[in-house]
Each structure stands twice: as C-alpha cells, then as structure tokens.
Design an enzyme around this catalytic site. Structure first.
Site, PDB file in Angstrom:
ATOM      1  CG  ASP A 204     -36.781  -1.655   6.413  1.00 20.91           C
ATOM      2  OD1 ASP A 204     -36.051  -1.900   7.377  1.00 20.91           O
ATOM      3  OD2 ASP A 204     -36.474  -1.951   5.230  1.00 20.91           O
ATOM      4  CD  GLU A 246     -33.579   0.916   9.264  1.00 20.95           C
ATOM      5  OE1 GLU A 246     -34.214   0.895   8.201  1.00 20.95           O
ATOM      6  OE2 GLU A 246     -32.598   0.192   9.476  1.00 20.95           O
TER       7      GLU A 246
END
Ligand code: NOJ
Ligand code: CA
Length: 550
Positions: A204, A246
């Site tokens: 993330d 990401e």
C-alpha cells in the site's frame, strides 16, 4: 502457466472480505465465507485473489488503519481460518495476495500509543517510530491526498505536545523509515505473512515511506532503496512471492518502482485507467494512444496491473485539470458522486448499465497490456450507493441471490455492516450471481467465457503491443505478439455502428481466425481491411502464420 512468474498470465480478483460472504450470520463477511465461495471464483476463471486488509484495526479506513499487523481482525475469523483459506485456494490452483501497509499505522497501534505518551513504559523504545516535530512547518511541498477531509499533513498530539506527520487520514500516523527499528519491524511483518502461505503482497502507498525537506516527499531514492531491500528479503526468504506496488504516479515516476527487475514485480497502471473511460466517453482512442506512448518498457520479470475500478474512488490524480473536469462532468454529474480527486461510483453505474459498453470496457481491460484486476461484484454489474460515507458506497455486500440480504448473510438486514444495494435497477432481484449464472446472455457468463478464452493465449499477458493506425478515431485496434503468436484486437469506442478501414499491411495474406466466433472459417487478412462493428462492438482475432493461397 509458468510457475515463477505466474502473475504475468494471471487475472486477479480484488475482494473485500467484509463484503463477500458472511459464514456465521453476524452481518460481516469473513474468511470462512470467502473459502466457501472459492468454487465460484474458480469457475469465474480468475487466478489470484487480492484480499483487502484483514488484520486488526479500528476500521476508520477499512483496515488500512492497522492496529496489529499480525492478528486477524476478529470478525473475519482467525489465523487458522486464513491458513485454511490459503490451503483451499491452493488446492484449486488459486493464489492469495495480502496487503502490507508499510507507510502508516492506526493511531490505536500500540507503537503509536507508546510513541505519543512520554509516561508510557515503552516510550523510549517507540519514541522515534513516527515522524514528530515541534511545529507544523515542515515538508510544505508535500501535497494533501485526502483533500476532502484533511487540511494538513501534520496533526497536533496533546500528550506528546508535538505534531506528527500523516499522508492520509489524521488518525493514520506515518511511520518513520529513518529509524532502522521501523525498517526491520516491517520486514518481520512480511516474514509473518510469507510464513502463512501468502503468494503475493500488495504494498500500500509505497511512494510516501520517506520524507525529505524541499521535496514532494514522494518517490524518494531512500524509499526505492528500502523497497529493494524488501524485495531482496522476499526473494531470499520465499522465492516466487510477487510484490505488487500501488504507486499512483505518472508512468515515468512509476518506472523506478520496477528497478532493474530488483524492486517490485508489478505496479498498477494508474494513468491508463481514467483514459479508458475518457476514450469511451469521447469515442476517440487518442487518450489511450497518448498514455501508451508515455508508458515505458519494463524489465523482463515485471508486469503492469490494469483495472477499471477498485475499492477506492476512481482516482483522477494522474490526469490534467482539464481532463479531470471532463471526467467529473461526464461521469459524476452529481456533486455527491465526487470524492477527493475522484469519483465514488462502480463500473456498471458509471457506464450507464449498458451491457455492450460494459463488455467493451472489459474487453479492453482483458486484452491491453498487463494483468487485469476485476473488482468483486463488477462481474455481475453491481451498483453503488453514493450516500454511504467515504468510499463505502462501492464496498457493499456481494449479491449472490435474489432473496433477503442478497444471500450475503443470514443476519437481520439491520445487522449488516452496510446495506445491500436496493435502488433499481441494481437491487438483488435483478443483479445477483444465481440469476446470471442461469442466463447464457448475462455479463457473468460473458465474463467467464472471455476469461476462458484469454487464458489460452499467453500473448495477452506477455506479448508486445502495437497500436494500429486508422482514419476513424473511434477504432481502437492493436496487435499483441508473443513467441510467434499474433493476436489482433479491434474495438468500436462509439455507441453507433461504424464502418472502419484498418491498415493491416503488417499481416496481409495471413489467415484471420475469429476467436469470438470459432465456427467462422479463417479469412485472409487484406492489406486494408474494411469491416463493420456494432456500437461498442469488438473482435478478437488470431493472425495465423501461413498465407492462404488465393
Ligand atoms: C490506498 C488504499 O487503496 C486506500 O483505500 C487507503 O485509504 C490508502 N491507501 C491509505 O492506506
Ligand atoms: Ca461473519
């Protein structure tokens, strides 16, 4: 499927455990619920499941606010439930990808509680786990990401009597990667999940690990150095584990996340996504052409992750202000549909619940570069609820059946973590797995068929892409080539039937076999091919090797 780079041929399915299937009737989806639906996913034809955060959290950001990196969020089940899910997935040839949220924790994480409180018995050890300053003047060049809720990247903590740094919600303090203890602690988290059998890790928000004065505090060399260390650790400890990054950045800023094949295996292609929607809105391939021209080649082991929608707002961070305004005006006419720099809607409502348009968008997704990600529920054209808070409107219960709670849970409706979509035409009476499985013309069965076809041709995941020119702007045509196999893909981006002429001199004389209509005999490709496509129609062709004698 090749073994060590399985992700290059894979189709991924992103799912929110909370939203998928509730096995024990408490109104919250759980890991045994996902395990119970694996046959559905196998039959759909996906290869890997990406589970949104599953660990302990106060859930003010749906689990991206971690309060314990290794304990399962209790409503989801136990670690043993997770291991069972992995074993059951592996038995079916499915991979499991879990989340790593390295940039920040919840303010409820024991590390932060010890860090903020000078009277805490472990304060000395955790004092520098986070980024603290006496004032809020630092790092002024860093943008704010959640512009609708946050005014600053600094928040004052009255206990510590200092400001802490956060790139997302104020209750998500950023960890301090200048602290070697933090660097090591996160590798131990990774080790834990590799021990549980995870096949891949979605990392993330990687751009924000380090901060440096006078920079945007994104994509810093120190951040890349740490990600390379993470990769080296994973390669040594559990070779074959895939790292999916990401980094929501422009293509040239994303390229370094692949390193020389020694950083992340995959990264989402964020700039491509909105341009697929723009191309459909404008009936013009130019936005896709422009972003592909700006897309760098990748090292051999690397792969793009492509998607149409995900659990977040449809982000418009990686478009120009003019394009953002166009996208908002076209796809989010009501103010409530907009969130931060994006759009909080699902795929089917965005595309007007128009089957042919949905199929065209999905056909582009499945045939363009990279490995595609399908967001749970989009395979049946689920709707959204823009009136739910934040991004929750695209995270509602999966619709399995027409009955109560759409077959998601046996709990009373008011006990569900979120209401089932009821507004027609997206209510469970019309949109559900059971009905679509029985309907040969449904979006679900169409998706199954295309995924079956896609897996027969490695060129989709591995091939080069060559865009073909055409006079008509609504024709999106390209060749995918891999190890001697050539595929030709054509899409009509407009709502009306069109006659197109395509320059096929590259394959003139070679047989064109229609993969979507295998009963049709192969035709020799003309140098200039004139053909009709219905509104949003498309074709998948295999270009054979031999010249058909005339
Ligand atoms: C990106 C995740 O996709 C999003 O849902 C989350 O809010 C932020 N990172 C912060 O972790
Ligand atoms: Ca449950």
């Amino acid at each position: 499927m090749h073994s060590n780079d399985w992700y290059k041929d894979a189709v991924f399915y992103e799912l929110n455990v909370r939203a998928f299937c509730d096995s024990n009737g408490d109104g919250i989806g759980d890991l045994p619920g996902v395990a119970a639906r694996l046959d559905y996913l196998k039959e759909l034809g996906v290869d890997a499941l990406w589970l949104l955060p599953i660990t302990e959290s106060p859930r003010r950001d749906d689990g991206y606010d971690v309060s314990d990196y290794t304990r399962i969020y209790p409503p989801y089940g136990s670690l043993s439930d997770f291991r069972t899910l992995v074993a059951e997935a592996h038995r079916r040839g499915l991979k499991i990808v879990v989340e790593l949220i390295p940039n920040h924790t919840s303010d409820q994480h024991p590390w932060f509680q010890a860090s903020r409180d000078p009277g805490h018995p472990e304060h000395a050890r955790f004092r520098d786990y986070y980024v603290w300053r006496d004032d809020d003047a630092g790092y002024k060049d860093a943008r704010i990401i959640f512009v609708d809720t946050e005014k600053s990247n600094w928040t004052y903590d009255p206990l510590r009597k200092a400001y802490y740094w956060h790139r997302f919600f104020y209750h998500q303090p950023d960890l301090n990667y200048d602290n070697p203890e933090v660097q090591r602690a996160m590798l131990r988290v990774v080790q834990f999940w590799l021990d549980q059998g995870a096949d891949g890790i979605r990392v993330d928000a990687p751009p924000y690990l380090y901060e440096r004065e006078g920079t945007a505090c994104e994509n810093l060399p120190e951040t890349h150095a740490y990600l390379k260390r993470l990769r080296a650790f994973v390669d040594a400890y559990a070779p074959g584990t895939m790292l999916l990054s990401e980094a929501n950045q422009w293509p040239e800023d994303v390229r370094p996340y692949f390193g020389d094949g020694d950083e992340m295996h995959m990264n989402f292609h964020f700039p491509l996504m909105p341009r697929i929607f723009m191309a459909l809105a404008k009936a013009d391939r130019a936005p896709i052409e422009a972003v592909l021209a700006r897309t760098p080649d990748l090292p051999p082991q690397c792969q793009w992750g492509t998607f149409l929608r995900c659990h977040d707002e449809l982000t418009l961070e990686m478009v120009t202000p003019e394009d953002r305004q166009f996208m908002w005006d076209f796809y989010a006419p009501e103010p409530r549909m907009r969130l931060n720099l994006g759009i909080r809607r699902r795929l089917a409502p965005l595309l007007g619940n128009h089957l042919a348009r949905l199929q065209a968008a999905n056909s582009i997704l499945l045939t363009l570069i990279g490995s595609p990600f399908i967001y749970y529920g989009d395979e049946i054209g689920m709707g959204d609820n823009i009136w739910l808070d934040d991004r929750n409107g695209v995270r509602t219960p999966m619709q399995w059946e027409p009955g109560p709670n759409a077959g998601f849970s046996a709990a009373p409706a008011e006990a569900l973590y979120a209401p089932v979509i009821e507004a027609e035409p997206f209510g469970p009476a019309r949109v559900n797995v059971q009905a679509q499985a029985a309907d040969p013309a449904s979006l679900l069965n169409w998706t199954r068929a295309l995924l079956r076809l896609r897996r027969q041709h490695l060129a989709f995941g591995r091939g080069t892409l060559r865009l073909l020119g055409a006079a008509h702007p609504a024709l999106l045509a390209y060749l995918r080539e891999y190890e001697g196999e050539t595929l030709l893909l054509v899409h009509n981006l407009s709502a009306g039937r069109q006659t197109f002429t395509l320059d096929l001199s590259a394959c003139a004389g070679r047989p064109l076999a229609d993969l979507l209509h295998p009963e049709a005999p192969a035709q020799p490709a003309p140098a200039a091919w004139t053909f009709d496509l219905e509104g949003y129609g498309f074709g998948w062709f295999k270009v054979g090797d031999d010249t058909i004698p005339s």
